[in-house]
Write a protein that holds these residues in place. Structure first.
Motif, short mmCIF file in Angstrom:
data_model
loop_
_atom_site.label_atom_id
_atom_site.label_comp_id
_atom_site.label_asym_id
_atom_site.label_seq_id
_atom_site.Cartn_x
_atom_site.Cartn_y
_atom_site.Cartn_z
N ALA A 136 151.48 -17.41 -5.44
CA ALA A 136 150.32 -17.97 -6.14
C ALA A 136 149.00 -17.59 -5.49
N LEU A 137 149.04 -17.01 -4.29
CA LEU A 137 147.80 -16.61 -3.62
C LEU A 137 147.12 -15.50 -4.42
N PRO A 138 145.80 -15.57 -4.56
CA PRO A 138 145.11 -14.60 -5.45
C PRO A 138 145.21 -13.16 -4.98
N TRP A 139 145.38 -12.93 -3.67
CA TRP A 139 145.44 -11.55 -3.19
C TRP A 139 146.86 -10.99 -3.12
N VAL A 140 147.84 -11.79 -3.53
CA VAL A 140 149.22 -11.31 -3.58
C VAL A 140 149.50 -10.78 -4.99
N ALA A 141 150.07 -9.60 -5.04
CA ALA A 141 150.19 -8.89 -6.33
C ALA A 141 151.45 -9.25 -7.11
N TYR A 142 151.98 -10.48 -6.92
CA TYR A 142 153.17 -10.89 -7.65
C TYR A 142 152.89 -12.24 -8.31
N LYS A 143 153.46 -12.44 -9.47
CA LYS A 143 153.17 -13.62 -10.28
C LYS A 143 154.12 -14.76 -9.95
N ALA A 144 153.55 -15.94 -9.69
CA ALA A 144 154.37 -17.13 -9.45
C ALA A 144 154.82 -17.71 -10.79
N LEU A 145 155.96 -18.39 -10.76
CA LEU A 145 156.47 -19.03 -11.98
C LEU A 145 155.68 -20.30 -12.27
N PRO A 146 155.65 -20.74 -13.53
CA PRO A 146 155.01 -22.01 -13.88
C PRO A 146 155.71 -23.18 -13.19
N PRO A 147 154.98 -24.32 -13.00
CA PRO A 147 155.56 -25.47 -12.29
C PRO A 147 156.88 -25.95 -12.85
N SER A 148 157.02 -26.02 -14.18
CA SER A 148 158.26 -26.51 -14.77
C SER A 148 159.46 -25.66 -14.35
N GLU A 149 159.28 -24.34 -14.33
CA GLU A 149 160.38 -23.45 -13.97
C GLU A 149 160.68 -23.52 -12.47
N VAL A 150 159.65 -23.73 -11.66
CA VAL A 150 159.88 -23.91 -10.22
C VAL A 150 160.69 -25.18 -9.98
N LEU A 151 160.33 -26.25 -10.65
CA LEU A 151 161.07 -27.50 -10.50
C LEU A 151 162.52 -27.34 -10.93
N THR A 152 162.76 -26.60 -12.00
CA THR A 152 164.14 -26.34 -12.43
C THR A 152 164.90 -25.58 -11.37
N ASN A 153 164.24 -24.64 -10.70
CA ASN A 153 164.89 -23.86 -9.66
C ASN A 153 165.34 -24.72 -8.48
N LEU A 154 164.69 -25.87 -8.26
CA LEU A 154 165.07 -26.72 -7.14
C LEU A 154 166.48 -27.29 -7.31
N THR A 155 167.00 -27.30 -8.54
CA THR A 155 168.35 -27.82 -8.76
C THR A 155 169.43 -26.82 -8.36
N MET A 156 169.09 -25.55 -8.26
CA MET A 156 170.00 -24.44 -8.04
C MET A 156 170.87 -24.17 -9.27
N LEU A 157 170.48 -24.72 -10.39
CA LEU A 157 171.21 -24.53 -11.65
C LEU A 157 170.39 -23.73 -12.65
N GLN A 158 169.36 -23.03 -12.17
CA GLN A 158 168.48 -22.31 -13.09
C GLN A 158 169.21 -21.22 -13.86
#
Length: 383
Positions: A136-158
């Protein structure tokens, strides 16, 4: 297979590698002795480094953006070898079969679940949040996922839920979770015995073959035909470790698993030579790497690597899982900064990136796993 192993199995935390203090005589040790299988710790780190070599220099995709060019051009000699590093995942799965059988023997279902959850989730949660924050840092050239998808990833069931993945390697954790569930229901819940474990291995092998023939997606998801032989092979090697090298059924389990496993490895990773493909792996090379993985875990099982008993291997085993989680995506950021930003040559950038990822893995182990794991374990199983 996609660029993700080991994880491999995904590597589990080091304390599972202490041999039991009761039960049948373990090869190479006296009854009642407690001994850590430090050589297995070393093999886990070796498998993780194989996967890292694959991600950094053995494939195309996002890593080419980090290098500013194809990794095949950065490492013209090493890239063809790095391409075999994805087989570190299969080696992880063999190790996982060994370790889960060892750690699940004699445990209650609740204790087994507490052990697995407390080992997998603390570093995983930290890695998800850390990678999301960095991307999510502006100088990093990779796109972070939206919050909802990050929260889903916390389950390890994404993956079964169809959500995008924060971690590329998390597909291996999904395979591990399914293995844990099968082993827990079929072996841990009724109580582990030699006969029950042998029946589990035989039944899973046959069921996985039938699932492959049926082409039924649900059966493929549950029984994992392409990964099952590696987990089962590791279980067979544990039986050799526990009951000795004269166990013909354990040897048969390992042999059948190797025969089926090399088939799936070749089917998934071999292709005819092509100018459009990033890399080429020979059939002989794939079989050789799978075989070496089985042989090395077998050498540990039979006590042939008892001499590799250095204390630093315990640290290596502890770092393997957090390293495996963070090395790919954060490695892209470090490679880009060192190679394109600072201007370091590729052969200096690669080992420095690995070293920095190992340092980060140590920080995650020291400040996340060590304090959180025992608390989470006690919360699930106060006994």
């Amino acid at each position: 297979m996609t660029a993700s192993p080991l994880t491999t199995g995904a590597p589990s935390a080091a304390p599972d590698l202490v041999t039991p203090t009761r039960g049948p005589v373990i090869v190479g040790r006296s009854r009642g002795a407690s001994s850590r299988l430090r050589a297995l710790d070393g093999l886990r780190l070796l498998a993780a480094l194989m996967v890292a070599a694959y991600h950094y220099g053995g494939r195309g995709g996002e890593i080419a953006r980090a290098w500013g060019d194809s990794p095949a051009h950065q490492f013209p000699t090493a890239a063809p070898l790095f391409a075999y590093g994805c087989l570190g995942v299969q080696i992880f799965f063999v190790i996982s079969g060994f370790v889960i059988c060892l750690s699940g023997w004699g445990r209650t279902l609740r204790a087994f679940v507490a052990s697995r959850v407390s080992r997998l989730y603390p570093a995983y949660w930290a890695a998800i949040l850390l990678i999301t924050a960095v991307f999510a840092l502006p100088w990093v050239a990779y796109k972070a996922l939206p919050p909802s998808e990050v929260l889903t990833n916390l389950t390890m069931l994404q993956q079964p839920l169809g959500a995008p993945r924060v971690l590329g390697v998390c597909w291996t954790l999904w395979a591990e979770m399914r293995f844990y569930a099968l082993f827990a229901l079929c072996v841990v819940l009724p109580g582990a015995t030699r006969g029950r474990v042998v029946l589990f291995c035989a039944g899973w092998t046959l069921a996985a073959a039938l699932a492959q023939a049926a082409h039924e997606p649900f059966l493929d998801t549950v029984l994992m035909p392409e990964y099952a032989p590696f987990f089962i092979g590791g279980i067979g090697l544990y039986l050799l470790h526990r009951y000795g090298a004269r166990d013909p059924i354990a040897w048969a389990t390992v042999l059948v698993s190797w025969l089926i496993g090399q088939h799936y490895a070749v089917a998934g990773l071999w292709h005819a030579p092509s100018a459009t493909a990033f890399s080429y792996r020979s059939t002989a090379g794939i079989i050789a790497v799978v075989t070496v993985g089985f042989v090395l875990v077998g050498a540990v099982a039979l006590g042939k690597l008892r001499w590799a008993n250095w204390r630093w291997l315990t640290v290596a085993g502890a770092l393997t899982y957090p390293f495996y989680l963070v090395h790919e995506h954060l490695g892209w950021v470090v490679v880009r900064a060192l190679h394109l930003g600072v201007g370091l040559p590729s052969y200096a950038t690669l080992p420095l990136t690995v070293g920095l990822m190992l340092l980060l893995a140590w920080l995650l182990h020291r400040f996340v796993e060590r304090p959180v794991t025992p608390r989470l374990k006690r919360a699930i199983d106060p006994r």
